[in-house]
Each structure stands twice: as structure tokens, then as C-alpha cells.
Design a protein around this motif. Structure first.
Motif, PDB file in Angstrom:
ATOM      1  N   THR A  35       0.820  -1.212   0.000  1.00 51.30           N
ATOM      2  CA  THR A  35       0.000   0.000   0.000  1.00 51.30           C
ATOM      3  C   THR A  35       0.857   1.267   0.000  1.00 51.30           C
ATOM      4  O   THR A  35       0.559   2.241  -0.700  1.00 51.30           O
ATOM      5  CB  THR A  35      -0.934   0.001   1.217  1.00 51.30           C
ATOM      6  OG1 THR A  35      -1.814  -1.130   1.123  1.00 51.30           O
ATOM      7  CG2 THR A  35      -1.761   1.277   1.269  1.00 51.30           C
ATOM      8  N   PHE A  36       1.945   1.243   0.775  1.00 51.78           N
ATOM      9  CA  PHE A  36       2.800   2.433   0.885  1.00 51.78           C
ATOM     10  C   PHE A  36       3.431   2.812  -0.451  1.00 51.78           C
ATOM     11  O   PHE A  36       3.806   3.973  -0.664  1.00 51.78           O
ATOM     12  CB  PHE A  36       3.894   2.207   1.937  1.00 51.78           C
ATOM     13  CG  PHE A  36       4.961   1.238   1.537  1.00 51.78           C
ATOM     14  CD1 PHE A  36       6.191   1.689   1.079  1.00 51.78           C
ATOM     15  CD2 PHE A  36       4.743  -0.133   1.596  1.00 51.78           C
ATOM     16  CE1 PHE A  36       7.183   0.809   0.697  1.00 51.78           C
ATOM     17  CE2 PHE A  36       5.731  -1.030   1.230  1.00 51.78           C
ATOM     18  CZ  PHE A  36       6.951  -0.559   0.774  1.00 51.78           C
ATOM     19  N   LEU A  37       3.551   1.844  -1.388  1.00 54.66           N
ATOM     20  CA  LEU A  37       4.079   2.129  -2.722  1.00 54.66           C
ATOM     21  C   LEU A  37       2.956   2.293  -3.746  1.00 54.66           C
ATOM     22  O   LEU A  37       3.047   3.123  -4.656  1.00 54.66           O
ATOM     23  CB  LEU A  37       5.010   0.998  -3.176  1.00 54.66           C
ATOM     24  CG  LEU A  37       6.468   1.044  -2.718  1.00 54.66           C
ATOM     25  CD1 LEU A  37       7.193  -0.203  -3.200  1.00 54.66           C
ATOM     26  CD2 LEU A  37       7.165   2.289  -3.250  1.00 54.66           C
ATOM     27  N   CYS A 134       7.269  -3.108  -9.193  1.00 54.31           N
ATOM     28  CA  CYS A 134       6.512  -3.956 -10.115  1.00 54.31           C
ATOM     29  C   CYS A 134       5.336  -4.618  -9.397  1.00 54.31           C
ATOM     30  O   CYS A 134       4.212  -4.656  -9.908  1.00 54.31           O
ATOM     31  CB  CYS A 134       7.441  -5.017 -10.718  1.00 54.31           C
ATOM     32  SG  CYS A 134       6.642  -6.087 -11.930  1.00 54.31           S
ATOM     33  N   LEU A 135       5.567  -5.127  -8.193  1.00 51.30           N
ATOM     34  CA  LEU A 135       4.501  -5.774  -7.421  1.00 51.30           C
ATOM     35  C   LEU A 135       3.442  -4.760  -6.995  1.00 51.30           C
ATOM     36  O   LEU A 135       2.245  -5.062  -6.994  1.00 51.30           O
ATOM     37  CB  LEU A 135       5.097  -6.474  -6.200  1.00 51.30           C
ATOM     38  CG  LEU A 135       5.980  -7.689  -6.511  1.00 51.30           C
ATOM     39  CD1 LEU A 135       6.692  -8.177  -5.251  1.00 51.30           C
ATOM     40  CD2 LEU A 135       5.151  -8.830  -7.110  1.00 51.30           C
ATOM     41  N   GLY A 214      -0.854  -4.318 -18.743  1.00 51.24           N
ATOM     42  CA  GLY A 214      -0.237  -3.107 -18.203  1.00 51.24           C
ATOM     43  C   GLY A 214       1.032  -3.403 -17.431  1.00 51.24           C
ATOM     44  O   GLY A 214       2.016  -2.662 -17.518  1.00 51.24           O
ATOM     45  N   LEU A 215       1.023  -4.509 -16.689  1.00 49.99           N
ATOM     46  CA  LEU A 215       2.207  -4.901 -15.927  1.00 49.99           C
ATOM     47  C   LEU A 215       3.331  -5.342 -16.867  1.00 49.99           C
ATOM     48  O   LEU A 215       4.498  -4.992 -16.662  1.00 49.99           O
ATOM     49  CB  LEU A 215       1.856  -6.031 -14.954  1.00 49.99           C
ATOM     50  CG  LEU A 215       2.981  -6.503 -14.043  1.00 49.99           C
ATOM     51  CD1 LEU A 215       3.361  -5.414 -13.052  1.00 49.99           C
ATOM     52  CD2 LEU A 215       2.579  -7.761 -13.283  1.00 49.99           C
ATOM     53  N   VAL A 216       2.981  -6.124 -17.884  1.00 49.75           N
ATOM     54  CA  VAL A 216       3.994  -6.585 -18.846  1.00 49.75           C
ATOM     55  C   VAL A 216       4.536  -5.398 -19.644  1.00 49.75           C
ATOM     56  O   VAL A 216       5.723  -5.348 -19.966  1.00 49.75           O
ATOM     57  CB  VAL A 216       3.420  -7.668 -19.780  1.00 49.75           C
ATOM     58  CG1 VAL A 216       4.522  -8.264 -20.650  1.00 49.75           C
ATOM     59  CG2 VAL A 216       2.737  -8.778 -18.986  1.00 49.75           C
TER      60      VAL A 216
END
Length: 244
Positions: A35-37, A134-135, A214-216
Motif C-alpha cells: 500500500t505504501f508504494l 513492479c509488485l 499493463g504490468l507486462v
């Protein structure tokens, strides 16, 4: 007689509105341990989206900003790689000298690294920093209503939260990883470990085939910029080393 009252929210979980509805209501957006990121990443994506009016290009700009922030670390990494490439023949000589005595070979190689001020794990730090980002972005893609059904390139990526329907991005990612490996000096790596590393592009390509596009896209852009940066810096530092 007792009376109670409550407010019911029926609608999308828009992050910029939830906290105005009720205190702590924004916590219904569950980003997990990241959450902080995830929250600042979502905020930054929103600002970039105001510029691009496209969530896909906002993700690309996000990668560019992260790369610019990490440039000092990356430059140090590629300088270390260039030195490793320069001293690779000497390391091969050490390997021949000590034969099967891996302990003595490792000690001699570490002594060479220390003498020439080479950091063999210098390339790990930028990767370790990238992984949480990334996560965190993965959870943003899962939870953010704004990105659902968001189009990047019409006819190809029509939903950034779904997988690439034509698997173009996963294949590009595998190709970029393979090319990056070819530019990275494999110094002092065990043959078995080297074979495992050679399989990594294929493993990641298969894994990313089922990840949100979107992640890729984030990972492909990051890898492409990293590859270009590695090629350029390796060339610069190699030429500088040759002149010394």
C-alpha cells in the motif's frame, strides 16, 4: 424505540473520492502489503494520465521517471560490468590455474575484484528496487477501476488489466531479456547456473503471458530502456578502459 442510520455507497471505488465519503473509506482499496508504494504510484499515474490521456502511455512515462531516478545506480552497475568484461581473460586464467579447487578460485577472484574495485553484485540493487515497484503496480492494476477496460493501442491492447491477447508483449520481454543476457559478462558463473540463467527469458515469457498487459508493458519498457542504457554505458566504459 431506537433508530440507526447509515450511508450506503454504490459505485466504483474511485481513489480520489473514497476518503471524502467517510473517514478511512479509502482503505477499501486493498493494495496489500505494498500500500505504501501502490498509493503514490496510483497518484503519479493519474498525473501522467492527465498529460497523455492514455493509461498505457502513462505507464511508459512512469518507467522513464523511475529509470531517471535510478540512473546513478544503473551507471555504477554498467561501469562494474564493463570492468568485469575487461578482466574476463584474467578470470579465465585463474580458473585454469586452480582447476577444480573452487574455494581457492573464488578467493583469488574476490581478491582481483577488490584490487580493481569491481562490485560483482552491483547490478542486483537496481533489480531489487524495481521488484517492489513492479509488485505494487500489479496491485494498482488489480484494484484501480480507472484502468479497467483502459485501451493502450486500439485493436491490440484494449484492456490493460487483461493479458495481451496476441502475446506480443511477453515475447518482446523474453527477447529483451535474452539480448540483455548476451551483453552481460558471465564471469565466474557455474555452468549449471549459467544454463539456468539462459532459461530465465523463456520462464518469464511464459509467466508474463498470463499477467495483466499493463504490468507486462511496464516490464517490457523497463527492460528495453535498461538494454539501451546497458549497451551505451558498456560501450562508453569499455572505450574509456581501453584508453587507460
Amino acid at each position: 424505540r431506537a433508530e440507526t442510520s447509515a450511508r450506503l455507497w454504490v459505485g466504483p471505488k474511485l481513489q480520489d473520492r473514497l476518503d471524502d465519503i467517510a473517514p478511512g473509506f479509502g482503505l477499501t482499496l486493498d493494495y496489500g502489503m505494498f500500500t505504501f508504494l501502490s498509493k503514490p504510484i496510483h497518484w503519479l499515474l493519474e498525473q501522467l494520465h492527465k498529460i497523455t490521456h492514455n493509461w498505457g502511455w502513462a505507464i511508459v512515462l512512469l518507467v522513464v521517471l523511475i529509470k531517471m531516478a535510478l540512473y546513478p545506480l544503473s551507471a555504477a552497475q554498467y561501469k562494474s560490468m564493463a570492468k568485469m568484461r575487461k578482466f574476463q581473460p584474467r578470470i579465465e586464467q585463474l580458473k585454469e590455474r586452480y582447476g577444480d579447487d573452487k574455494q581457492k578460485f573464488q578467493m583469488a577472484m574476490m581478491e582481483l575484484y577488490k584490487k580493481e574495485k569491481i562490485n560483482p553484485v552491483g547490478g542486483c540493487l537496481p533489480v531489487l528496487i524495481q521488484m517492489p515497484v513492479c509488485l505494487a503496480l500489479y496491485w494498482v492494476l488489480l484494484e484501480s477501476v480507472e484502468l479497467r477496460q483502459a485501451v493502450w493501442i486500439p485493436g491490440w491492447i484494449d484492456n490493460l488489466t487483461a493479458r495481451d491477447p496476441y502475446f506480443i508483449l511477453p515475447v518482446l520481454n523474453a527477447a529483451i531479456m535474452w539480448t540483455t543476457q548476451k551483453l552481460t559478462p558471465a564471469v565466474g558463473i557455474d555452468p549449471m547456473q549459467q544454463k539456468m540463467m539462459q532459461l530465465m527469458p523463456l520462464i518469464f515469457g511464459v509467466m508474463f503471458a498470463f499477467f495483466p498487459a499493463g504490468l507486462v508493458l511496464y516490464w517490457v519498457t523497463n527492460g528495453a530502456l535498461g538494454l539501451a542504457q546497458q549497451w551505451w554505458n558498456t560501450k562508453i566504459y569499455s572505450e574509456a578502459s581501453a584508453k587507460i
